[in-house]
Design a protein around this motif. Sequence first.
Motif, short mmCIF file in Angstrom:
data_model
loop_
_atom_site.label_atom_id
_atom_site.label_comp_id
_atom_site.label_asym_id
_atom_site.label_seq_id
_atom_site.Cartn_x
_atom_site.Cartn_y
_atom_site.Cartn_z
N MET A 1 -42.47 -6.30 0.57
CA MET A 1 -41.28 -6.99 1.05
C MET A 1 -40.15 -6.94 0.01
O MET A 1 -38.99 -6.90 0.35
N ASP A 2 -40.50 -6.92 -1.31
CA ASP A 2 -39.48 -6.91 -2.36
C ASP A 2 -38.61 -5.66 -2.28
O ASP A 2 -37.43 -5.70 -2.61
N GLN A 3 -39.17 -4.55 -1.86
CA GLN A 3 -38.41 -3.31 -1.78
C GLN A 3 -37.36 -3.38 -0.67
O GLN A 3 -36.32 -2.74 -0.78
N LEU A 4 -37.62 -4.14 0.37
CA LEU A 4 -36.65 -4.27 1.45
C LEU A 4 -35.38 -4.96 0.95
O LEU A 4 -34.27 -4.56 1.29
N GLY A 5 -35.52 -5.98 0.13
CA GLY A 5 -34.36 -6.67 -0.43
C GLY A 5 -33.52 -5.73 -1.28
O GLY A 5 -32.29 -5.70 -1.17
N MET A 6 -34.17 -4.94 -2.12
CA MET A 6 -33.46 -3.98 -2.95
C MET A 6 -32.78 -2.93 -2.08
O MET A 6 -31.63 -2.54 -2.33
N ALA A 7 -33.47 -2.49 -1.03
CA ALA A 7 -32.90 -1.48 -0.13
C ALA A 7 -31.66 -2.02 0.58
O ALA A 7 -30.66 -1.30 0.73
N LEU A 8 -31.69 -3.27 1.00
CA LEU A 8 -30.51 -3.87 1.66
C LEU A 8 -29.33 -3.96 0.70
O LEU A 8 -28.19 -3.64 1.07
N ALA A 9 -29.59 -4.38 -0.53
CA ALA A 9 -28.52 -4.47 -1.52
C ALA A 9 -27.95 -3.08 -1.81
O ALA A 9 -26.73 -2.91 -1.88
N LEU A 10 -28.82 -2.10 -1.97
CA LEU A 10 -28.36 -0.73 -2.21
C LEU A 10 -27.56 -0.20 -1.03
O LEU A 10 -26.54 0.48 -1.20
N LEU A 11 -28.01 -0.48 0.18
CA LEU A 11 -27.30 -0.04 1.37
C LEU A 11 -25.88 -0.62 1.41
O LEU A 11 -24.92 0.07 1.73
N GLY A 12 -25.75 -1.88 1.07
CA GLY A 12 -24.42 -2.50 1.02
C GLY A 12 -23.52 -1.81 0.02
O GLY A 12 -22.37 -1.49 0.31
N ALA A 13 -24.05 -1.54 -1.18
CA ALA A 13 -23.28 -0.87 -2.22
C ALA A 13 -22.86 0.52 -1.77
O ALA A 13 -21.70 0.94 -1.93
N VAL A 14 -23.80 1.25 -1.19
CA VAL A 14 -23.51 2.61 -0.73
C VAL A 14 -22.46 2.60 0.37
O VAL A 14 -21.52 3.42 0.37
N LEU A 15 -22.57 1.68 1.32
CA LEU A 15 -21.60 1.63 2.42
C LEU A 15 -20.20 1.26 1.92
O LEU A 15 -19.20 1.78 2.43
N ALA A 16 -20.12 0.37 0.93
CA ALA A 16 -18.80 0.01 0.39
C ALA A 16 -18.12 1.24 -0.20
O ALA A 16 -16.95 1.51 0.07
N ALA A 17 -18.86 2.00 -1.00
CA ALA A 17 -18.29 3.20 -1.61
C ALA A 17 -18.05 4.29 -0.57
O ALA A 17 -17.00 4.95 -0.57
N LEU A 18 -19.00 4.46 0.33
CA LEU A 18 -18.93 5.54 1.32
C LEU A 18 -17.79 5.35 2.32
O LEU A 18 -16.95 6.23 2.50
N LEU A 19 -17.75 4.20 2.97
CA LEU A 19 -16.74 3.98 4.01
C LEU A 19 -15.33 3.89 3.44
O LEU A 19 -14.39 4.49 3.98
N ALA A 20 -15.17 3.16 2.34
CA ALA A 20 -13.85 3.08 1.73
C ALA A 20 -13.43 4.45 1.21
O ALA A 20 -12.26 4.84 1.32
N GLY A 21 -14.39 5.21 0.67
CA GLY A 21 -14.09 6.56 0.20
C GLY A 21 -13.71 7.50 1.33
O GLY A 21 -12.78 8.31 1.19
N ILE A 22 -14.39 7.40 2.44
CA ILE A 22 -14.04 8.23 3.60
C ILE A 22 -12.63 7.89 4.08
O ILE A 22 -11.82 8.77 4.36
N GLY A 23 -12.33 6.59 4.18
CA GLY A 23 -11.00 6.18 4.60
C GLY A 23 -9.93 6.72 3.67
O GLY A 23 -8.90 7.24 4.12
N SER A 24 -10.18 6.65 2.37
CA SER A 24 -9.20 7.16 1.41
C SER A 24 -9.06 8.67 1.49
O SER A 24 -7.95 9.19 1.41
N ALA A 25 -10.16 9.36 1.66
CA ALA A 25 -10.10 10.83 1.77
C ALA A 25 -9.29 11.24 3.00
O ALA A 25 -8.44 12.14 2.94
N ILE A 26 -9.53 10.56 4.12
CA ILE A 26 -8.76 10.84 5.33
C ILE A 26 -7.29 10.51 5.09
O ILE A 26 -6.39 11.29 5.42
N GLY A 27 -7.03 9.36 4.51
CA GLY A 27 -5.66 8.90 4.30
C GLY A 27 -4.87 9.78 3.36
O GLY A 27 -3.73 10.16 3.64
#
Length: 161
Positions: free
Chosen positions: A1-27
């Motif tokens: 179960m501990d790995q799920l918590g780490m995976a969720l936190a990592l997913l949030g970090a990745v999505l922040a960089a990924l989605l904002a980065g995609i928006g900036s690249a498009i813009g």
Amino acid sequence: MDQLGMALALLGAVLAALLAGIGSAIGVGMAGQAAAGVVTEDPGKFSKLLILQLLPGTQGIYGFLIAFLTLSQIGVIGGGAVEVSVTKGMLYFLACMPMAFVGLWSAIRQAKAAVSCIGLIAKRPDQLGKAIILPAMVETYAILALLVSILAIFGITPLAL
């Protein structure tokens, strides 16, 4: 179960960089295309147009900052990964979402404003100050999302389950 918590936190970090980065690249790409058309006709306007092209790129930087802060908080950066419960992982995930989604959306919207202002500079190069302010107003919402994400990340206490 501990790995799920780490995976969720990592997913949030990745999505922040990924989605904002995609928006900036498009813009930045949209504004660059518009600027290239103007520079074809008048190369002397390049420096003024470069400022307008760069404005939508800030959201990608903000997304990277949120990812960096999250990864630092959970110990991925700086060594010694901490135990992240599922609840805490979900909190980090949710803390990253304002920057992820507002970063994506505002970069594209800011680019549309910048493209219009590039047209303004093509006809009225003396209006650069006004042309910068209009897309910069969109930046306000990216900054608010950045602040919400930062406050949420640092609001997650070590005792959160």
